[in-house]
Scaffold this motif. Sequence first.
Motif, PDB file in Angstrom:
ATOM      1  N   TYR A  40       0.758  -1.217  -0.135  1.00  0.00           N
ATOM      2  CA  TYR A  40      -0.064  -0.035   0.127  1.00  0.00           C
ATOM      3  C   TYR A  40       0.956   1.169  -0.003  1.00  0.00           C
ATOM      4  N   ASN A  41       0.313   2.278  -0.632  1.00  0.00           N
ATOM      5  CA  ASN A  41       1.171   3.656  -0.593  1.00  0.00           C
ATOM      6  C   ASN A  41       1.316   4.496   0.676  1.00  0.00           C
ATOM      7  N   ILE A  42       2.521   4.851   0.994  1.00  0.00           N
ATOM      8  CA  ILE A  42       2.632   5.835   2.420  1.00  0.00           C
ATOM      9  C   ILE A  42       2.723   7.155   1.810  1.00  0.00           C
ATOM     10  N   THR A  43       1.756   8.014   2.361  1.00  0.00           N
ATOM     11  CA  THR A  43       1.959   9.376   2.078  1.00  0.00           C
ATOM     12  C   THR A  43       1.969  10.142   3.259  1.00  0.00           C
ATOM     13  N   THR A  44       2.631  11.308   3.111  1.00  0.00           N
ATOM     14  CA  THR A  44       2.862  12.556   4.284  1.00  0.00           C
ATOM     15  C   THR A  44       1.601  13.027   4.795  1.00  0.00           C
ATOM     16  N   GLY A  45       0.343  12.860   4.113  1.00  0.00           N
ATOM     17  CA  GLY A  45      -0.870  13.805   4.527  1.00  0.00           C
ATOM     18  C   GLY A  45      -0.777  15.260   4.405  1.00  0.00           C
ATOM     19  N   ARG A  46       0.163  15.721   3.898  1.00  0.00           N
ATOM     20  CA  ARG A  46       0.464  16.940   3.483  1.00  0.00           C
ATOM     21  C   ARG A  46       0.607  17.597   2.119  1.00  0.00           C
ATOM     22  N   ASP A  47       0.365  18.629   1.564  1.00  0.00           N
ATOM     23  CA  ASP A  47       0.786  18.950   0.174  1.00  0.00           C
ATOM     24  C   ASP A  47       2.122  19.550   0.152  1.00  0.00           C
ATOM     25  N   GLU A  48       3.067  18.851  -0.026  1.00  0.00           N
ATOM     26  CA  GLU A  48       4.521  19.431   0.037  1.00  0.00           C
ATOM     27  C   GLU A  48       4.960  20.037  -1.273  1.00  0.00           C
ATOM     28  N   ASN A  49       4.240  19.642  -2.507  1.00  0.00           N
ATOM     29  CA  ASN A  49       4.667  20.522  -3.599  1.00  0.00           C
ATOM     30  C   ASN A  49       3.750  21.559  -4.008  1.00  0.00           C
ATOM     31  N   GLY A  50       2.654  22.095  -3.264  1.00  0.00           N
ATOM     32  CA  GLY A  50       1.875  22.969  -3.582  1.00  0.00           C
ATOM     33  C   GLY A  50       0.756  22.772  -4.752  1.00  0.00           C
ATOM     34  N   ASP A  51       0.518  21.560  -5.183  1.00  0.00           N
ATOM     35  CA  ASP A  51      -0.356  21.212  -6.320  1.00  0.00           C
ATOM     36  C   ASP A  51      -1.587  20.911  -5.681  1.00  0.00           C
ATOM     37  N   THR A  52      -2.051  21.161  -4.406  1.00  0.00           N
ATOM     38  CA  THR A  52      -3.339  21.334  -3.870  1.00  0.00           C
ATOM     39  C   THR A  52      -3.946  19.730  -3.755  1.00  0.00           C
ATOM     40  N   VAL A  53      -2.941  18.711  -3.971  1.00  0.00           N
ATOM     41  CA  VAL A  53      -3.300  17.137  -3.898  1.00  0.00           C
ATOM     42  C   VAL A  53      -2.507  16.773  -2.710  1.00  0.00           C
ATOM     43  N   PHE A  54      -3.168  16.241  -1.798  1.00  0.00           N
ATOM     44  CA  PHE A  54      -2.611  15.781  -0.498  1.00  0.00           C
ATOM     45  C   PHE A  54      -2.219  14.132  -0.671  1.00  0.00           C
ATOM     46  N   ASN A  55      -1.563  13.927  -1.762  1.00  0.00           N
ATOM     47  CA  ASN A  55      -0.980  12.553  -1.545  1.00  0.00           C
ATOM     48  C   ASN A  55       0.426  12.375  -2.052  1.00  0.00           C
ATOM     49  N   ASP A  56       1.179  13.274  -1.331  1.00  0.00           N
ATOM     50  CA  ASP A  56       2.710  13.277  -1.536  1.00  0.00           C
ATOM     51  C   ASP A  56       3.376  12.221  -0.810  1.00  0.00           C
ATOM     52  N   ARG A  57       4.219  11.696  -1.364  1.00  0.00           N
ATOM     53  CA  ARG A  57       5.172  10.573  -0.454  1.00  0.00           C
ATOM     54  C   ARG A  57       6.467  11.250   0.124  1.00  0.00           C
ATOM     55  N   PRO A  58       7.057  10.733   1.156  1.00  0.00           N
ATOM     56  CA  PRO A  58       8.094  11.183   1.925  1.00  0.00           C
ATOM     57  C   PRO A  58       9.249  11.227   1.067  1.00  0.00           C
ATOM     58  N   ASP A  59      10.491  11.989   1.233  1.00  0.00           N
ATOM     59  CA  ASP A  59      11.427  11.683   0.341  1.00  0.00           C
ATOM     60  C   ASP A  59      11.998  10.265   0.342  1.00  0.00           C
ATOM     61  N   GLY A  60      12.571   9.926  -0.727  1.00  0.00           N
ATOM     62  CA  GLY A  60      13.077   8.490  -0.417  1.00  0.00           C
ATOM     63  C   GLY A  60      12.154   7.464  -0.485  1.00  0.00           C
ATOM     64  N   VAL A  61      10.878   7.625  -0.273  1.00  0.00           N
ATOM     65  CA  VAL A  61       9.894   6.404  -0.179  1.00  0.00           C
ATOM     66  C   VAL A  61       9.242   6.233  -1.676  1.00  0.00           C
ATOM     67  N   SER A  62       9.384   5.132  -2.148  1.00  0.00           N
ATOM     68  CA  SER A  62       8.411   4.884  -3.357  1.00  0.00           C
ATOM     69  C   SER A  62       7.189   4.374  -3.375  1.00  0.00           C
ATOM     70  N   ARG A  63       6.618   4.387  -4.671  1.00  0.00           N
ATOM     71  CA  ARG A  63       5.175   3.833  -4.406  1.00  0.00           C
ATOM     72  C   ARG A  63       4.903   2.382  -3.945  1.00  0.00           C
ATOM     73  N   ASN A  64       3.966   2.486  -3.279  1.00  0.00           N
ATOM     74  CA  ASN A  64       3.334   1.088  -2.648  1.00  0.00           C
ATOM     75  C   ASN A  64       4.605   0.560  -1.882  1.00  0.00           C
ATOM     76  N   THR A  65       5.126   1.154  -0.898  1.00  0.00           N
ATOM     77  CA  THR A  65       6.264   0.592  -0.112  1.00  0.00           C
ATOM     78  C   THR A  65       5.776  -0.133   1.066  1.00  0.00           C
ATOM     79  N   GLY A  66       4.665   0.363   1.761  1.00  0.00           N
ATOM     80  CA  GLY A  66       3.999  -0.273   2.852  1.00  0.00           C
ATOM     81  C   GLY A  66       3.491  -1.659   2.788  1.00  0.00           C
ATOM     82  N   THR A  67       3.645  -2.536   3.669  1.00  0.00           N
ATOM     83  CA  THR A  67       3.135  -3.860   3.365  1.00  0.00           C
ATOM     84  C   THR A  67       2.154  -4.247   4.573  1.00  0.00           C
TER      85      THR A  67
END
Length: 176
Positions: A40-67
């Motif tokens: 499953y995907n891990i996200t920060t819960g914040r809009d880190e890049n200012g695109d108004t979408v709150f699905n940003d991942r932390p630095d160094g974390v790739s897609r669907n790294t949670g298990t």
Amino acid sequence: GEWGPAAGVPHHIFSSIINTTIRKNLRVGLTATARTGTPYNITTGRDENGDTVFNDRPDGVSRNTGTTKGMWDMGGRVSYAFGFGQRPAGPGMGGGPTVVIQRVGAVGGGGDMLNAIGGGGAEDKRVRFELYVSAQNLLNHVNSIGYSGVMTSPFFGEPTAAMPARRIDLGVRLGF
């Protein structure tokens, strides 16, 4: 940067079915299924890049790294069949429709994995009745689902729901 395992798809799945006749017209079936955790995907819960979408991942974390945790389940079915009348002889005669009347009584929730396994007994009769008891999640094991991947959530990395509890169905099948 967006490559990663498919969300919700386990790496390994094991499934087994045992189906046997104990005595004439009395059948027993057991199923067992196990699977490894799903990504499953891990996200920060914040809009880190200012695109108004709150699905940003932390630095160094790739897609669907949670298990998630792995899951397993067992089911069982016991049936007794009997019948009466002679089946018509000749090619193309017999093997008519089967009417299924199930869930005479039910406890819990879940899918009926073993309903298709049943049958047996009284095959040479014109009219066949089968009485059965079928159980899913036979051992009432908790299989957690709905893991939260939002790092700012108090439920981060924890399941938020579970698969259905034990379910017991009583039923009758009628074939002619």
